[in-house]
Design an enzyme around this catalytic site. Structure first.
Site, mmCIF file in Angstrom:
data_model
loop_
_atom_site.group_PDB
_atom_site.id
_atom_site.type_symbol
_atom_site.label_atom_id
_atom_site.label_comp_id
_atom_site.label_asym_id
_atom_site.label_seq_id
_atom_site.Cartn_x
_atom_site.Cartn_y
_atom_site.Cartn_z
ATOM 1 N N GLY A 1 0.583 -1.922 -0.516
ATOM 2 C CA GLY A 1 0.129 0.065 -0.483
ATOM 3 C C GLY A 1 0.780 1.349 0.195
ATOM 4 O O GLY A 1 2.018 1.199 1.067
ATOM 5 N N CYS B 1 5.895 0.120 8.098
ATOM 6 C CA CYS B 1 5.596 1.630 6.716
ATOM 7 C C CYS B 1 6.752 1.837 6.488
ATOM 8 O O CYS B 1 7.811 1.181 6.873
ATOM 9 C CB CYS B 1 5.113 2.046 7.972
ATOM 10 S SG CYS B 1 4.484 3.663 7.351
ATOM 11 N N LEU B 2 6.621 2.418 4.684
ATOM 12 C CA LEU B 2 7.666 2.323 4.228
ATOM 13 C C LEU B 2 7.843 4.261 4.564
ATOM 14 O O LEU B 2 9.104 4.111 3.789
ATOM 15 C CB LEU B 2 7.472 2.955 2.655
ATOM 16 C CG LEU B 2 6.727 1.437 2.459
ATOM 17 C CD1 LEU B 2 6.031 0.900 0.723
ATOM 18 C CD2 LEU B 2 7.425 0.065 2.079
ATOM 19 N N GLN C 1 3.243 9.985 1.629
ATOM 20 C CA GLN C 1 3.983 9.006 1.648
ATOM 21 C C GLN C 1 5.375 9.515 -0.073
ATOM 22 O O GLN C 1 6.713 9.974 0.622
ATOM 23 C CB GLN C 1 4.425 8.188 1.786
ATOM 24 C CG GLN C 1 3.521 7.617 2.971
ATOM 25 C CD GLN C 1 3.215 5.914 2.718
ATOM 26 O OE1 GLN C 1 2.219 5.020 1.943
ATOM 27 N NE2 GLN C 1 3.759 5.533 3.823
ATOM 28 N N HIS D 1 -5.175 1.488 7.555
ATOM 29 C CA HIS D 1 -3.120 1.846 7.690
ATOM 30 C C HIS D 1 -3.220 3.151 6.584
ATOM 31 O O HIS D 1 -2.550 3.976 7.059
ATOM 32 C CB HIS D 1 -1.934 1.161 7.243
ATOM 33 C CG HIS D 1 -0.819 1.301 7.087
ATOM 34 N ND1 HIS D 1 -0.061 1.075 8.327
ATOM 35 C CD2 HIS D 1 -0.274 2.010 6.654
ATOM 36 C CE1 HIS D 1 0.722 1.774 8.713
ATOM 37 N NE2 HIS D 1 1.224 2.080 7.653
ATOM 38 N N GLU D 2 -3.918 3.007 5.578
ATOM 39 C CA GLU D 2 -3.679 3.951 4.348
ATOM 40 C C GLU D 2 -4.390 5.443 4.673
ATOM 41 O O GLU D 2 -3.682 6.504 4.806
ATOM 42 C CB GLU D 2 -3.955 3.577 2.836
ATOM 43 C CG GLU D 2 -2.650 2.111 2.223
ATOM 44 C CD GLU D 2 -1.347 2.877 2.537
ATOM 45 O OE1 GLU D 2 -0.970 1.785 3.034
ATOM 46 O OE2 GLU D 2 -0.751 3.665 2.466
ATOM 47 N N HIS E 1 -3.219 7.796 6.733
ATOM 48 C CA HIS E 1 -1.623 7.987 6.238
ATOM 49 C C HIS E 1 -2.343 9.519 5.683
ATOM 50 O O HIS E 1 -2.174 10.634 6.128
ATOM 51 C CB HIS E 1 -0.952 8.179 5.361
ATOM 52 C CG HIS E 1 -0.355 7.019 5.388
ATOM 53 N ND1 HIS E 1 1.438 7.563 6.165
ATOM 54 C CD2 HIS E 1 0.508 5.477 5.272
ATOM 55 C CE1 HIS E 1 1.713 6.577 6.923
ATOM 56 N NE2 HIS E 1 1.437 5.586 5.878
HETATM 57 O O1 K2U Z 1 1.853 2.666 4.178
HETATM 58 C C1 K2U Z 1 2.652 2.009 3.891
HETATM 59 O O2 K2U Z 1 3.460 2.433 4.783
HETATM 60 C C2 K2U Z 1 3.023 0.973 2.797
HETATM 61 C C3 K2U Z 1 2.278 -0.285 4.587
HETATM 62 C C4 K2U Z 1 1.108 -0.480 3.711
HETATM 63 C C5 K2U Z 1 0.744 -2.029 5.279
HETATM 64 C C6 K2U Z 1 1.228 -1.938 6.428
HETATM 65 C C7 K2U Z 1 0.509 -2.745 6.958
HETATM 66 C C8 K2U Z 1 0.223 -3.546 7.155
HETATM 67 C C9 K2U Z 1 -0.400 -3.743 5.812
HETATM 68 C C10 K2U Z 1 -0.106 -2.502 4.773
HETATM 69 C C11 K2U Z 1 4.206 -1.103 3.584
HETATM 70 O O3 K2U Z 1 3.317 -1.523 2.426
HETATM 71 S S1 K2U Z 1 4.088 -1.913 4.502
HETATM 72 C C12 K2U Z 1 4.960 -3.947 3.794
HETATM 73 C C13 K2U Z 1 4.173 -3.959 4.959
HETATM 74 C C14 K2U Z 1 2.883 -5.017 5.204
HETATM 75 C C15 K2U Z 1 2.570 -5.613 6.255
HETATM 76 C C16 K2U Z 1 3.404 -6.565 7.354
HETATM 77 C C17 K2U Z 1 4.402 -5.511 7.105
HETATM 78 C C18 K2U Z 1 5.284 -4.506 6.558
HETATM 79 ZN ZN ZN Z 2 3.090 3.215 6.340
#
Ligand code: K2U
Ligand code: ZN
Length: 176
Positions: free
Chosen positions: A46, A94-95, A51, A136-137, A140
């Site tokens: 996501g 989170c990225l 971001q 989560h998004e 943000h």
């Molecule tokens: O918003 C972001 O930083 C993207 C995240 C989205 C996300 C975070 C947690 C759970 C679901 C989605 C990134 O894709 S981080 C990748 C990730 C996904 C699951 C668990 C850990 C890391």
């Molecule tokens: Zn995030």
């Protein structure tokens, strides 16, 4: 398409409340493509516009499994219109907060109203990882980070760590 640089904690931009998209046009569609390319490159499942430095209420995601075809989705001006009472706990990352993961409790199911890339209003009932990712998004877009759901002690520790990393990345100051 362009891979955009990611905004990393403690950049104050991540705390900004993003503004609604006013027009769904080709420029926005091009930007959505850039967001998807940036997300896949990270890699992530996501990404919210803030971001990559754009305070717009738009997010992209792809929660397809590794052995499934890609399923990119774009959500414009998303609003959570209902939440289940039932909670779910999922490990989140989170990225914008690289290499830090923690368990977060959120409603297990959400219904989200949004506009798609054709400008059409849609409604999605989400559960599982899609529900987690959407929440989560959408957080943000409101300047909320997943570390805000942790204890103050843990959150302050993470912020302190990323403030030090940012300081160490600064170019050496010329003296004299
Ligand atoms: O918003 C972001 O930083 C993207 C995240 C989205 C996300 C975070 C947690 C759970 C679901 C989605 C990134 O894709 S981080 C990748 C990730 C996904 C699951 C668990 C850990 C890391
Ligand atoms: Zn995030």
């Amino acid at each position: 398409m362009t891979i955009r640089p990611l905004v990393i904690l403690p950049d104050p931009l991540l705390r900004q409340v993003s503004k609604p998209v006013e027009r769904v046009d080709d420029d926005l569609r091009k930007f959505a493509d850039d967001m998807l390319e940036t997300m896949y490159d990270a890699p992530g499942i996501g990404l919210a516009a803030i971001q990559v430095g754009e305070p717009l209420r738009m997010l992209v995601l792809d929660v397809s499994e590794k052995d499934e075809p890609k399923n990119p989705q774009v959500f414009i001006n998303p609003e959570i219109v209902s939440r289940s009472d039932e909670p779910n706990v999922h490990e989140e990352g989170c990225l914008s907060i690289p290499d830090y993961y923690a368990e977060v409790e959120r409603p297990a199911r959400v219904t989200v109203k949004y506009i798609d890339l054709e400008g059409k209003e849609r409604l999605v009932e989400a559960d599982g990882i899609l529900a987690t990712c959407l929440q989560h998004e959408i957080d943000h877009l409101n300047g909320v980070l997943f570390i805000d759901y942790l204890s103050k002690l843990k959150r302050d520790m993470v912020v302190r760590k990323f403030k030090k990393l940012a300081k160490d990345r600064q170019p050496a100051r010329m003296v004299g």
